[in-house]
Design an enzyme around this catalytic site. Structure first.
Site, PDB file in Angstrom:
ATOM      1  N   LYS A 169       0.859  -1.194   0.000  1.00  0.00           N
ATOM      2  CA  LYS A 169       0.000   0.000   0.000  1.00  0.00           C
ATOM      3  C   LYS A 169       0.884   1.229   0.000  1.00  0.00           C
ATOM      4  O   LYS A 169       2.035   1.169   0.465  1.00  0.00           O
ATOM      5  CB  LYS A 169      -0.867   0.015   1.266  1.00  0.00           C
ATOM      6  CG  LYS A 169      -2.074   0.904   1.157  1.00  0.00           C
ATOM      7  CD  LYS A 169      -3.218   0.161   0.496  1.00  0.00           C
ATOM      8  CE  LYS A 169      -4.420   1.032   0.233  1.00  0.00           C
ATOM      9  NZ  LYS A 169      -5.587   0.226  -0.161  1.00  0.00           N
ATOM     10  N   ASP A 228      -7.101   4.369  -4.475  1.00  0.00           N
ATOM     11  CA  ASP A 228      -7.691   4.249  -3.136  1.00  0.00           C
ATOM     12  C   ASP A 228      -8.301   5.629  -2.854  1.00  0.00           C
ATOM     13  O   ASP A 228      -8.489   6.412  -3.800  1.00  0.00           O
ATOM     14  CB  ASP A 228      -6.625   3.858  -2.087  1.00  0.00           C
ATOM     15  CG  ASP A 228      -7.253   3.416  -0.760  1.00  0.00           C
ATOM     16  OD1 ASP A 228      -7.723   2.269  -0.682  1.00  0.00           O
ATOM     17  OD2 ASP A 228      -7.297   4.213   0.201  1.00  0.00           O
TER      18      ASP A 228
HETATM   19  P1  NDP Z   1     -12.910   7.889  -2.711  1.00  0.00           P
HETATM   20  O1  NDP Z   1     -11.841   8.874  -2.499  1.00  0.00           O
HETATM   21  O2  NDP Z   1     -13.459   7.676  -4.061  1.00  0.00           O
HETATM   22  O3  NDP Z   1     -14.134   8.199  -1.743  1.00  0.00           O
HETATM   23  C1  NDP Z   1     -13.971   8.249  -0.367  1.00  0.00           C
HETATM   24  C2  NDP Z   1     -15.287   8.639   0.271  1.00  0.00           C
HETATM   25  O4  NDP Z   1     -15.169   8.524   1.682  1.00  0.00           O
HETATM   26  C3  NDP Z   1     -15.658  10.081  -0.003  1.00  0.00           C
HETATM   27  O5  NDP Z   1     -17.049  10.205   0.025  1.00  0.00           O
HETATM   28  C4  NDP Z   1     -15.020  10.811   1.178  1.00  0.00           C
HETATM   29  O6  NDP Z   1     -15.615  12.055   1.481  1.00  0.00           O
HETATM   30  C5  NDP Z   1     -15.259   9.817   2.294  1.00  0.00           C
HETATM   31  N1  NDP Z   1     -14.185   9.954   3.289  1.00  0.00           N
HETATM   32  C6  NDP Z   1     -12.871   9.772   3.105  1.00  0.00           C
HETATM   33  N2  NDP Z   1     -12.193  10.003   4.226  1.00  0.00           N
HETATM   34  C7  NDP Z   1     -13.108  10.365   5.134  1.00  0.00           C
HETATM   35  C8  NDP Z   1     -13.023  10.724   6.478  1.00  0.00           C
HETATM   36  N3  NDP Z   1     -11.850  10.777   7.119  1.00  0.00           N
HETATM   37  N4  NDP Z   1     -14.188  11.008   7.136  1.00  0.00           N
HETATM   38  C9  NDP Z   1     -15.374  10.963   6.489  1.00  0.00           C
HETATM   39  N5  NDP Z   1     -15.507  10.620   5.183  1.00  0.00           N
HETATM   40  C10 NDP Z   1     -14.398  10.328   4.539  1.00  0.00           C
HETATM   41  O7  NDP Z   1     -12.335   6.517  -2.114  1.00  0.00           O
HETATM   42  P2  NDP Z   1     -12.838   5.024  -2.363  1.00  0.00           P
HETATM   43  O8  NDP Z   1     -14.303   4.993  -2.549  1.00  0.00           O
HETATM   44  O9  NDP Z   1     -11.965   4.434  -3.384  1.00  0.00           O
HETATM   45  O10 NDP Z   1     -12.447   4.344  -0.968  1.00  0.00           O
HETATM   46  C11 NDP Z   1     -13.363   4.223   0.121  1.00  0.00           C
HETATM   47  C12 NDP Z   1     -12.905   3.125   1.054  1.00  0.00           C
HETATM   48  O11 NDP Z   1     -12.859   1.885   0.340  1.00  0.00           O
HETATM   49  C13 NDP Z   1     -11.488   3.297   1.629  1.00  0.00           C
HETATM   50  O12 NDP Z   1     -11.468   2.716   2.915  1.00  0.00           O
HETATM   51  C14 NDP Z   1     -10.627   2.453   0.693  1.00  0.00           C
HETATM   52  O13 NDP Z   1      -9.448   2.037   1.314  1.00  0.00           O
HETATM   53  C15 NDP Z   1     -11.566   1.301   0.439  1.00  0.00           C
HETATM   54  N6  NDP Z   1     -11.329   0.496  -0.761  1.00  0.00           N
HETATM   55  C16 NDP Z   1     -11.254   1.067  -1.998  1.00  0.00           C
HETATM   56  C17 NDP Z   1     -11.084   0.275  -3.116  1.00  0.00           C
HETATM   57  C18 NDP Z   1     -11.072   0.824  -4.497  1.00  0.00           C
HETATM   58  O14 NDP Z   1     -10.981   0.037  -5.441  1.00  0.00           O
HETATM   59  N7  NDP Z   1     -11.181   2.123  -4.691  1.00  0.00           N
HETATM   60  C19 NDP Z   1     -10.897  -1.173  -2.989  1.00  0.00           C
HETATM   61  C20 NDP Z   1     -11.075  -1.680  -1.655  1.00  0.00           C
HETATM   62  C21 NDP Z   1     -11.262  -0.854  -0.590  1.00  0.00           C
HETATM   63  P3  NDP Z   1     -14.877  13.397   0.996  1.00  0.00           P
HETATM   64  O15 NDP Z   1     -14.954  13.375  -0.494  1.00  0.00           O
HETATM   65  O16 NDP Z   1     -15.607  14.499   1.638  1.00  0.00           O
HETATM   66  O17 NDP Z   1     -13.457  13.278   1.499  1.00  0.00           O
HETATM   67  O1  2IT Z   2      -7.925  -1.441  -0.702  1.00  0.00           O
HETATM   68  C1  2IT Z   2      -7.856  -1.926  -1.844  1.00  0.00           C
HETATM   69  O2  2IT Z   2      -7.975  -3.141  -2.046  1.00  0.00           O
HETATM   70  C2  2IT Z   2      -7.676  -1.012  -2.970  1.00  0.00           C
HETATM   71  N1  2IT Z   2      -7.603   0.193  -2.770  1.00  0.00           N
HETATM   72  C3  2IT Z   2      -7.531  -1.551  -4.370  1.00  0.00           C
HETATM   73  C4  2IT Z   2      -6.138  -2.047  -4.621  1.00  0.00           C
HETATM   74  C5  2IT Z   2      -5.836  -2.464  -6.029  1.00  0.00           C
HETATM   75  O3  2IT Z   2      -4.662  -2.808  -6.246  1.00  0.00           O
HETATM   76  O4  2IT Z   2      -6.708  -2.463  -6.888  1.00  0.00           O
END
Ligand code: NDP
Ligand code: 2IT
Length: 444
Positions: free
Chosen positions: A126, A166
């Site tokens: 990561k 992420d």
């Molecule tokens: P994005 O940046 O697309 O979206 C994040 C969302 O969460 C936004 O709505 C953001 O609000 C909110 N957010 C982030 N930090 C905070 C905080 N500290 N407090 C409140 N709200 C918060 O990220 P993703 O959707 O990609 O990721 C979301 C979660 O999923 C994370 O935990 C990530 O690690 C996990 N994840 C992502 C994957 C992927 O493929 N993208 C795969 C597996 C897991 P705002 O815009 O206001 O900051």
């Molecule tokens: O938390 C996760 O699994 C991710 N942000 C996606 C990682 C990836 O390599 O697609």
């Protein structure tokens, strides 16, 4: 003292002031206790747990870039290459002001087991930075991404370490990073995933984490005699994971009534309008107040609150520790019967315990959100064979992987006398493959 307790104490002592990393290690080690005890002598002799909890390599670097006023800004850059026993390091890059080494280590540690659960050959890693893309111009984001890759390029590669998106890292950031990597190395290779479709990206990668979350949730409900159609779902977050989780939940016949961001949340009695949410978040990069302003059925609330809304199913899709004990109590009191984590470690340990004790079906993020990284691995396969698969092909593979993950963790929980404890099942199933590979490869 038991081997598990000894290693946990060591991790806390050796990694001070990294509470999220301690939390992730504690959850995993606690649920591995039964497996570790059965193999204690061999694991202890090989220091297997100490090696598992220590990253193979940690890269910390300076990221200087020039803002639109001509001012030089400096951010911290991180890449933690945690474990390569079963494949090249794989995991996203988080761009958020809260990023520090402890956060990246917790995410990298979780990624080891998640990637193992996918059944695909990917190790755990990561990275990221405390850079905040919010409010920056495209040129500023490009300047940051290019500077970030100016250092990171020497540590990554299609067969060594393959970063992805992420929080804060989406298609725009991956594009700028890919361009800079190519310029520096001259290589047109699958070094990053989540790429645009015109330059090696995979169809369905954008949707994969959210869709995968729902495929797994659907299977979990089915195996427990329940159905998702007609149910009320609350979702937190409004980013990549939340949007496509909401979309698939609605396709499966559920009604999604909430989304949130870091400033507030929306309750939409008629169900979230996905097209409008995408317009606000993906196109305008705006706040949820704009969603509420454009949608008469929606109420906007400042602050935190989605877990107080009555629901059948809760899907935390924003960030770590966003669902605490008080939230868990509210969910149970309102009749929620299933929680599946789209985010990484969104539920605190005491909240998880409370949900499990109260009969809520609970699937941890390392299983429930594995569809994103699994589809990233499918993108790597397509890049290697210089081919692109159809949306349907990728989506059906994703569905197969998620259903398989659920059965693996269900079986592992049953085998070790913890039927229905999907946290234990996920940790055990993820761990066993990595432990076997580490043992076979000797002391490295
Ligand atoms: P994005 O940046 O697309 O979206 C994040 C969302 O969460 C936004 O709505 C953001 O609000 C909110 N957010 C982030 N930090 C905070 C905080 N500290 N407090 C409140 N709200 C918060 O990220 P993703 O959707 O990609 O990721 C979301 C979660 O999923 C994370 O935990 C990530 O690690 C996990 N994840 C992502 C994957 C992927 O493929 N993208 C795969 C597996 C897991 P705002 O815009 O206001 O900051
Ligand atoms: O938390 C996760 O699994 C991710 N942000 C996606 C990682 C990836 O390599 O697609």
């Amino acid at each position: 003292m038991s081997y598990v307790d000894e290693v946990f104490e060591l991790v806390v002592a050796k990694n001070p002031a990294q509470p999220e990393f301690h939390q992730a290690v504690k959850e995993v080690l606690e649920s591995l206790r039964v497996v570790i005890e059965a193999n204690e002598e061999a694991y202890r002799k090989d220091a297997l747990l100490e090696r598992l909890c220590t990253p193979e390599r940690q890269i910390l670097f300076r990221v200087p870039w020039v803002d639109d006023k001509g001012q030089v800004q400096v951010n911290n850059g991180f890449r933690v290459q945690f474990n390569s026993a079963i494949g090249p390091y794989k995991g996203g890059l988080r761009l958020h002001p809260s990023v520090n080494l402890g956060i990246i280590k917790f995410l990298g540690f979780e990624q080891i087991f998640k990637n193992s659960l996918t059944g695909l050959p990917i190790g755990g890693g990561k990275g990221g930075s405390d850079f905040d893309p919010k409010g920056k111009s495209d040129r500023e984001v490009m300047a940051f991404c290019q500077s970030f890759i100016n250092e990171l390029y020497r540590h990554i590669g299609a067969d060594t370490d393959v970063p992805a998106g992420d929080i804060g890292t989406g298609a725009r950031e991956i594009g700028y990073m890919y361009g800079q990597y190519k310029r520096l190395t001259g290589l047109y290779e699958g070094v990053l995933t989540g790429k645009g479709l015109t330059y090696g990206g995979s169809l369905a990668r954008t949707e994969a984490t959210g869709y995968g979350l729902l495929y797994l949730t659907e299977e979990m409900l089915k195996c427990n005699g329940k159905d998702i159609a007609g149910k009320t779902v609350v979702i937190s977050g409004s980013g990549n994971v939340a949007i496509y989780a909401a979309q698939k939940a609605q396709q499966l016949g559920a009604k999604v009534v909430t989304v949130s961001d870091s400033t507030g949340w929306v309750y939409d009695a008629e169900g979230i309008d996905i097209a409008l949410l995408k317009e606000v978040k993906e196109v305008k990069r705006a706040r949820l107040t704009e969603y509420a302003a454009a949608r008469p059925s929606a109420e906007y609330h400042d602050g935190k609150g989605v877990w107080t809304v009555k629901c059948d199913i809760a899907l935390p899709c924003a960030t770590q520790n966003e669902l605490n004990l008080e939230d868990a109590k509210a969910l149970v009191a309102n009749g929620c019967f299933a929680v599946a984590e789209g985010a990484n470690m969104p539920t605190t340990l005491d909240a998880t315990e409370y949900l499990q004790k109260n009969g809520v079906l609970f699937c941890p993020g390392k299983a429930a959100n594995a569809g994103g990284v699994a589809t990233s691995a499918l993108e790597m396969s397509q890049n290697s064979e210089r081919l692109s698969w159809t949306f349907e092909e990728v989506d059906s593979k994703l569905k197969g992987i998620m259903v398989n993950i659920f059965h693996n963790l269900d079986d592992a929980a049953k085998k070790y006398g913890m039927a229905g404890n999907y946290v234990a099942g996920a940790n055990i199933a993820g761990f066993l493959k990595v432990a076997e590979a580490m043992t076979a490869q000797g002391i490295v």
